[in-house]
Design a protein around this motif. Sequence first.
Motif, mmCIF file in Angstrom:
data_model
loop_
_atom_site.group_PDB
_atom_site.id
_atom_site.type_symbol
_atom_site.label_atom_id
_atom_site.label_comp_id
_atom_site.label_asym_id
_atom_site.label_seq_id
_atom_site.Cartn_x
_atom_site.Cartn_y
_atom_site.Cartn_z
ATOM 1 N N ILE A 1 0.857 -1.185 0.000
ATOM 2 C CA ILE A 1 0.000 0.000 0.000
ATOM 3 C C ILE A 1 0.894 1.236 0.000
ATOM 4 C CG2 ILE A 1 -1.806 1.264 1.226
ATOM 5 C CD1 ILE A 1 -2.738 -1.452 0.271
ATOM 6 N N ILE A 2 0.642 2.144 -0.935
ATOM 7 C CA ILE A 2 1.419 3.380 -1.032
ATOM 8 C C ILE A 2 0.545 4.509 -0.480
ATOM 9 C CG2 ILE A 2 2.628 4.945 -2.597
ATOM 10 C CD1 ILE A 2 2.775 2.426 -4.503
ATOM 11 N N THR A 3 1.111 5.254 0.469
ATOM 12 C CA THR A 3 0.350 6.317 1.134
ATOM 13 C C THR A 3 0.930 7.688 0.800
ATOM 14 O OG1 THR A 3 1.705 6.220 3.134
ATOM 15 C CG2 THR A 3 -0.235 4.796 3.046
ATOM 16 N N LYS A 4 0.067 8.678 0.913
ATOM 17 C CA LYS A 4 0.493 10.065 0.751
ATOM 18 C C LYS A 4 -0.071 10.822 1.944
ATOM 19 C CE LYS A 4 0.854 13.542 -2.823
ATOM 20 N NZ LYS A 4 0.465 13.896 -4.183
ATOM 21 N N ARG A 5 0.792 11.306 2.797
ATOM 22 C CA ARG A 5 0.417 11.964 4.051
ATOM 23 C C ARG A 5 -0.422 11.049 4.937
ATOM 24 N NH1 ARG A 5 -0.950 16.574 0.460
ATOM 25 N NH2 ARG A 5 0.935 17.835 0.346
ATOM 26 N N GLY A 6 -0.070 9.749 4.921
ATOM 27 C CA GLY A 6 -0.740 8.779 5.763
ATOM 28 C C GLY A 6 -2.039 8.220 5.212
#
Length: 75
Positions: free
Chosen positions: A29-34
Amino acid sequence: MQTTIGAGDFKTKCLKLLDEVALTKEPLIITKRGIPVAKLVPIPAEIDLYGALEGSVIAEGDIISPLDNEWSACQ
Protein backbone atom coordinates in the motif's frame (compact mmCIF):
# COMPACT_ATOMS: atom_id res chain seq x y z
CA MET A 1 -1.13 -7.38 7.63
CA GLN A 2 -0.40 -5.37 4.52
CA THR A 3 2.80 -3.39 4.25
CA THR A 4 2.55 0.37 3.71
CA ILE A 5 5.10 2.86 2.48
CA GLY A 6 5.04 6.60 1.93
CA ALA A 7 5.02 7.90 -1.63
CA GLY A 8 8.39 9.62 -1.18
CA ASP A 9 10.06 6.43 0.04
CA PHE A 10 8.37 4.47 -2.71
CA LYS A 11 9.77 6.87 -5.29
CA THR A 12 13.35 6.36 -4.09
CA LYS A 13 13.06 2.55 -3.70
CA CYS A 14 10.65 1.80 -6.54
CA LEU A 15 12.67 -0.82 -8.46
CA LYS A 16 13.65 -2.70 -5.30
CA LEU A 17 10.05 -2.70 -4.07
CA LEU A 18 8.78 -3.99 -7.43
CA ASP A 19 11.17 -6.93 -7.17
CA GLU A 20 10.13 -7.56 -3.57
CA VAL A 21 6.42 -7.61 -4.40
CA ALA A 22 7.05 -9.97 -7.31
CA LEU A 23 9.07 -12.29 -5.06
CA THR A 24 6.87 -12.32 -1.96
CA LYS A 25 3.50 -12.04 -3.80
CA GLU A 26 2.36 -9.65 -1.03
CA PRO A 27 0.66 -6.34 -1.95
CA LEU A 28 2.14 -2.99 -0.97
CA ILE A 29 0.00 0.00 0.00
CA ILE A 30 1.42 3.38 -1.03
CA THR A 31 0.35 6.32 1.13
CA LYS A 32 0.49 10.07 0.75
CA ARG A 33 0.42 11.96 4.05
CA GLY A 34 -0.74 8.78 5.76
CA ILE A 35 -3.72 8.25 3.44
CA PRO A 36 -3.65 5.18 1.16
CA VAL A 37 -3.61 6.27 -2.49
CA ALA A 38 -2.40 3.21 -4.41
CA LYS A 39 -1.92 -0.51 -4.06
CA LEU A 40 0.92 -2.38 -5.76
CA VAL A 41 -0.05 -6.01 -6.33
CA PRO A 42 1.79 -8.82 -8.10
CA ILE A 43 0.48 -10.11 -11.41
CA PRO A 44 -0.95 -13.62 -10.93
CA ALA A 45 0.81 -16.44 -12.71
CA GLU A 46 -0.72 -17.31 -16.06
CA ILE A 47 -2.62 -20.56 -16.07
CA ASP A 48 -2.78 -23.01 -18.93
CA LEU A 49 -6.32 -22.90 -20.27
CA TYR A 50 -6.08 -26.36 -21.83
CA GLY A 51 -7.98 -28.65 -19.49
CA ALA A 52 -9.05 -25.85 -17.14
CA LEU A 53 -12.71 -26.93 -17.32
CA GLU A 54 -12.01 -30.63 -16.89
CA GLY A 55 -14.67 -32.26 -14.73
CA SER A 56 -17.03 -29.27 -14.87
CA VAL A 57 -19.40 -30.75 -17.50
CA ILE A 58 -21.96 -33.39 -16.57
CA ALA A 59 -23.08 -35.90 -19.19
CA GLU A 60 -26.88 -36.14 -19.12
CA GLY A 61 -27.26 -38.92 -21.69
CA ASP A 62 -28.71 -38.72 -25.19
CA ILE A 63 -29.83 -35.15 -25.91
CA ILE A 64 -30.40 -35.61 -29.66
CA SER A 65 -33.07 -38.31 -29.89
CA PRO A 66 -36.75 -37.31 -29.77
CA LEU A 67 -38.55 -37.45 -26.44
CA ASP A 68 -41.06 -40.20 -25.74
CA ASN A 69 -43.59 -37.66 -24.43
CA GLU A 70 -46.83 -36.95 -26.28
CA TRP A 71 -47.47 -33.22 -26.40
CA SER A 72 -50.97 -31.76 -26.48
CA ALA A 73 -49.89 -29.42 -29.29
CA CYS A 74 -49.27 -32.44 -31.54
CA GLN A 75 -52.93 -33.61 -31.35
